[in-house]
Design a protein around this motif. Structure first.
Motif, PDB file in Angstrom:
ATOM      1  N   ILE A 122       5.649  11.667  -6.742  1.00 64.07           N
ATOM      2  CA  ILE A 122       4.567  10.875  -6.170  1.00 64.07           C
ATOM      3  C   ILE A 122       4.173   9.818  -7.197  1.00 64.07           C
ATOM      4  O   ILE A 122       3.849  10.139  -8.344  1.00 64.07           O
ATOM      5  N   VAL A 123       4.227   8.556  -6.773  1.00 64.48           N
ATOM      6  CA  VAL A 123       3.887   7.448  -7.663  1.00 64.48           C
ATOM      7  C   VAL A 123       2.525   6.897  -7.250  1.00 64.48           C
ATOM      8  O   VAL A 123       2.332   6.479  -6.103  1.00 64.48           O
ATOM      9  N   ALA A 124       1.569   6.913  -8.183  1.00 63.18           N
ATOM     10  CA  ALA A 124       0.233   6.371  -7.927  1.00 63.18           C
ATOM     11  C   ALA A 124       0.225   4.911  -8.344  1.00 63.18           C
ATOM     12  O   ALA A 124       0.498   4.573  -9.501  1.00 63.18           O
ATOM     13  N   GLY A 125      -0.055   4.011  -7.394  1.00 65.99           N
ATOM     14  CA  GLY A 125      -0.090   2.599  -7.713  1.00 65.99           C
ATOM     15  C   GLY A 125      -1.275   2.256  -8.603  1.00 65.99           C
ATOM     16  O   GLY A 125      -2.265   2.985  -8.660  1.00 65.99           O
ATOM     17  N   GLY A 130      -2.763   2.764  -3.916  1.00 68.08           N
ATOM     18  CA  GLY A 130      -2.661   4.136  -3.436  1.00 68.08           C
ATOM     19  C   GLY A 130      -1.332   4.764  -3.809  1.00 68.08           C
ATOM     20  O   GLY A 130      -0.467   4.149  -4.434  1.00 68.08           O
ATOM     21  N   ALA A 131      -1.180   6.018  -3.403  1.00 65.04           N
ATOM     22  CA  ALA A 131      -0.009   6.807  -3.798  1.00 65.04           C
ATOM     23  C   ALA A 131       1.126   6.676  -2.788  1.00 65.04           C
ATOM     24  O   ALA A 131       0.896   6.638  -1.577  1.00 65.04           O
ATOM     25  N   THR A 132       2.354   6.632  -3.286  1.00 65.04           N
ATOM     26  CA  THR A 132       3.560   6.686  -2.463  1.00 65.04           C
ATOM     27  C   THR A 132       4.215   8.036  -2.690  1.00 65.04           C
ATOM     28  O   THR A 132       4.575   8.381  -3.828  1.00 65.04           O
ATOM     29  N   VAL A 133       4.344   8.804  -1.621  1.00 62.81           N
ATOM     30  CA  VAL A 133       4.854  10.168  -1.696  1.00 62.81           C
ATOM     31  C   VAL A 133       6.313  10.182  -1.248  1.00 62.81           C
ATOM     32  O   VAL A 133       6.627   9.772  -0.129  1.00 62.81           O
ATOM     33  N   MET A 134       7.197  10.649  -2.126  1.00 64.44           N
ATOM     34  CA  MET A 134       8.626  10.698  -1.847  1.00 64.44           C
ATOM     35  C   MET A 134       9.099  12.134  -2.009  1.00 64.44           C
ATOM     36  O   MET A 134       9.189  12.638  -3.133  1.00 64.44           O
ATOM     37  N   ARG A 135       9.379  12.801  -0.887  1.00 64.94           N
ATOM     38  CA  ARG A 135       9.796  14.195  -0.916  1.00 64.94           C
ATOM     39  C   ARG A 135      11.096  14.376  -0.135  1.00 64.94           C
ATOM     40  O   ARG A 135      11.526  13.484   0.588  1.00 64.94           O
ATOM     41  N   ALA A 137      10.460   3.421  -6.065  1.00 70.43           N
ATOM     42  CA  ALA A 137       9.455   3.924  -6.998  1.00 70.43           C
ATOM     43  C   ALA A 137       8.910   2.805  -7.877  1.00 70.43           C
ATOM     44  O   ALA A 137       7.707   2.756  -8.173  1.00 70.43           O
ATOM     45  N   ALA A 138       9.798   1.874  -8.280  1.00 70.03           N
ATOM     46  CA  ALA A 138       9.349   0.753  -9.114  1.00 70.03           C
ATOM     47  C   ALA A 138       8.383  -0.136  -8.343  1.00 70.03           C
ATOM     48  O   ALA A 138       7.352  -0.572  -8.882  1.00 70.03           O
ATOM     49  N   LYS A 148       0.860  -1.189   0.000  1.00 74.33           N
ATOM     50  CA  LYS A 148       0.000   0.000   0.000  1.00 74.33           C
ATOM     51  C   LYS A 148       0.898   1.242   0.000  1.00 74.33           C
ATOM     52  O   LYS A 148       1.995   1.249   0.561  1.00 74.33           O
ATOM     53  N   GLY A 149       0.422   2.295  -0.657  1.00 77.83           N
ATOM     54  CA  GLY A 149       1.192   3.531  -0.725  1.00 77.83           C
ATOM     55  C   GLY A 149       1.276   4.222   0.625  1.00 77.83           C
ATOM     56  O   GLY A 149       0.339   4.141   1.434  1.00 77.83           O
ATOM     57  N   ILE A 150       2.387   4.899   0.879  1.00 71.97           N
ATOM     58  CA  ILE A 150       2.576   5.647   2.122  1.00 71.97           C
ATOM     59  C   ILE A 150       3.273   6.967   1.794  1.00 71.97           C
ATOM     60  O   ILE A 150       3.742   7.182   0.669  1.00 71.97           O
ATOM     61  N   VAL A 151       3.342   7.836   2.783  1.00 74.73           N
ATOM     62  CA  VAL A 151       4.187   9.027   2.708  1.00 74.73           C
ATOM     63  C   VAL A 151       5.512   8.662   3.364  1.00 74.73           C
ATOM     64  O   VAL A 151       5.565   8.373   4.561  1.00 74.73           O
ATOM     65  N   VAL A 152       6.582   8.650   2.582  1.00 69.10           N
ATOM     66  CA  VAL A 152       7.895   8.272   3.111  1.00 69.10           C
ATOM     67  C   VAL A 152       8.451   9.439   3.927  1.00 69.10           C
ATOM     68  O   VAL A 152       8.520  10.565   3.420  1.00 69.10           O
ATOM     69  N   PRO A 153       8.837   9.220   5.179  1.00 67.08           N
ATOM     70  CA  PRO A 153       9.373  10.327   5.985  1.00 67.08           C
ATOM     71  C   PRO A 153      10.601  10.951   5.314  1.00 67.08           C
ATOM     72  O   PRO A 153      11.522  10.244   4.907  1.00 67.08           O
ATOM     73  N   GLU A 154      10.591  12.273   5.200  1.00 71.02           N
ATOM     74  CA  GLU A 154      11.720  12.956   4.568  1.00 71.02           C
ATOM     75  C   GLU A 154      13.013  12.718   5.340  1.00 71.02           C
ATOM     76  O   GLU A 154      14.100  12.700   4.756  1.00 71.02           O
TER      77      GLU A 154
END
Length: 443
Positions: free
Chosen positions: A381-384, A341-346, A333-334, A313-319
């Motif tokens: 941001i990668v949307a699964g 859901g979306a995986t947020v990488m910032r 990302a792959a 499942k997508g998560i927000v990755v802690p910066e």
């Protein structure tokens, strides 16, 4: 590694299964050659990564006056003369960003002159982040063409220790300063508000140097540390056992997570907590990732890591995790492409100044494979969802971009090809053979 103009990964028609051993850790391998060259006496290395980047650093160690011998697969001996000598010709570091930046720091501490160069990719990478603090210490640099880019000539010696506040969590910058500080007068202090890899500190101790590390309690709850090194210290040759590289282990493990029915184990993987951010992230995404037989080798924790096919499942990755996994965001990302859901990488702008602009290349490659991706200045941001595949991906000669898309292709609906795959050998010689031995089809 075949020298084909492209490689193609076909969707796996069966589960991937098996147990493999990751190549030797790249960071430890570079340092074993450089520290061995600076030391007095013999350094015996077991499990060295024999990729192109490391071989370039081994040739550099020899050019600086050490005797470097290959004794067998992964077994090397470096006999140092207690310092570096002026090389007879230009030091060609190939594609090795870690190699050139650490070597510049090491060379700056000696009264020698050395010119550093690299391939077309390395010539695009910024160098003043390292030469800036080295200049503060007293080294001089002459840029051959463009300031901040290779080729550059370093004039070393007569350095003074500095108190350096690191604004970017970079083990390369820290390591270059510490290696120069070994031969500087006074103390060299590096303060890191955000921790970077600590392999240099650990290995300096293994080679007989005294290195102080104090934790920082920062306002706002951040964690960092202050590293202190007294100048005038000498290194003594030792034995280095190179653990498996977690950055390389990530690729077969990722395939295990996304190809249905798969169970893949990678043995002897380094578990240094500053290198396991990807594993933590995968587990938060729901990955069935287990670690067995934890043990110590060469001053580092290692273990056997098993990945089983998982519903991610997508998560927000802690910066704050970026420094511990900056090289692993492409393969993250792959795998995120197959999550719900979306995986947020910032907070990963550093990706833009690696071997390539890895944010842009991953965004373009994933989009070509039918994945929805949103690009930002400092992340993406990668949307699964369904991963169509059926694309040929440009890699800009970047090994991690190539391997990440090949792994993606194993679980996509259609094959995925990558251009210029020969650069995979810089960090993972035998990648194709290992993956195909697990049941993949990469040709």
């Amino acid at each position: 590694m075949p020298s084909a103009p492209q490689l193609t990964a076909r969707p796996a028609g069966r589960a991937l299964t098996g147990t493999v051993r990751a190549p030797g850790d790249k960071s430890i391998s570079h340092r074993s050659m450089i520290f061995g060259a600076m030391a007095t006496g013999v350094t015996e290395v077991e499990g060295l990564l024999e990729g192109d980047d490391i071989l370039a650093t081994a040739r550099a160690a020899e050019a600086f006056g050490a005797t470097v011998e290959r004794l067998g697969e992964g077994r090397w001996r470096v006999t140092g003369q207690g310092g570096l000598k002026t090389p007879a010709s230009v030091i060609d570091c190939g594609n090795a960003g870690t190699g050139v930046r650490l070597l510049m720091g090491a060379a700056a501490g000696y009264p020698i002159t050395a010119t550093f160069d690299g391939d077309a990719s390395l010539r695009k990478r910024p160098m003043k982040r390292v030469t800036g603090p080295l200049t503060e210490m007293g080294a001089r640099f002459d840029w051959a063409a463009v300031e901040d880019r290779l080729p550059v000539t370093v004039h070393g010696g007569n350095l003074e220790g500095i108190d350096y506040l690191q604004t970017v969590a970079s083990a390369q910058i820290k390591s270059a300063i510490l290696l120069a500080g070994l031969n500087a007068t006074g103390e060299t202090v590096v303060t890191e508000p955000e921790k970077s890899r600590d392999h240099t500190e650990r290995m300096l101790r293994a080679f007989g140097a005294e290195v102080g590390v104090e934790p920082l309690n920062l306002n706002g709850g951040g964690e960092g540390w202050k590293i202190t090194l007294k100048g005038g210290q000498t290194l003594t040759g030792t034995t280095v056992s190179v653990p498996g590289d977690p950055s390389s282990a990530a690729f077969p493990l990722a395939a295990g997570l996304i190809v249905p029915g798969s169970v893949v184990t990678v043995e002897g993987v380094m578990l240094n907590p500053l290198r396991t951010g990807l594993f933590e992230t995968w587990i938060e995404m729901g990955a069935d990732l287990t670690i067995a037989d934890e043990r110590e080798s060469g001053g580092e924790r290692i273990g056997d890591v098993t990945a089983r096919h998982s519903a991610l499942k997508g998560i927000v990755v802690p910066e704050s995790r970026a420094a511990s996994m900056i090289d692993e965001y492409p393969i993250l990302a792959a795998t995120a492409a197959f999550a719900e859901g979306a995986t947020v990488m910032r907070g990963v702008g550093e990706m833009r100044v690696k071997e390539s602009d890895r944010i842009s290349l991953m965004v373009n490659g994933l989009r070509a494979c039918g994945v929805r991706v949103e690009e930002e200045a400092e992340g993406f941001i990668v949307a699964g969802g369904p991963v169509r595949g059926g694309a040929t991906v440009a890699t800009a000669h970047d090994h991690r971009i190539a391997m990440s898309h090949l792994v993606l292709g194993l679980a996509a609906e259609q094959p995925v090809s990558v251009l210029d795959p020969e650069m995979i050998a810089t960090s993972f010689p035998g990648f194709v053979e290992m993956m195909n031995g697990l049941g993949a089809e990469i040709v």
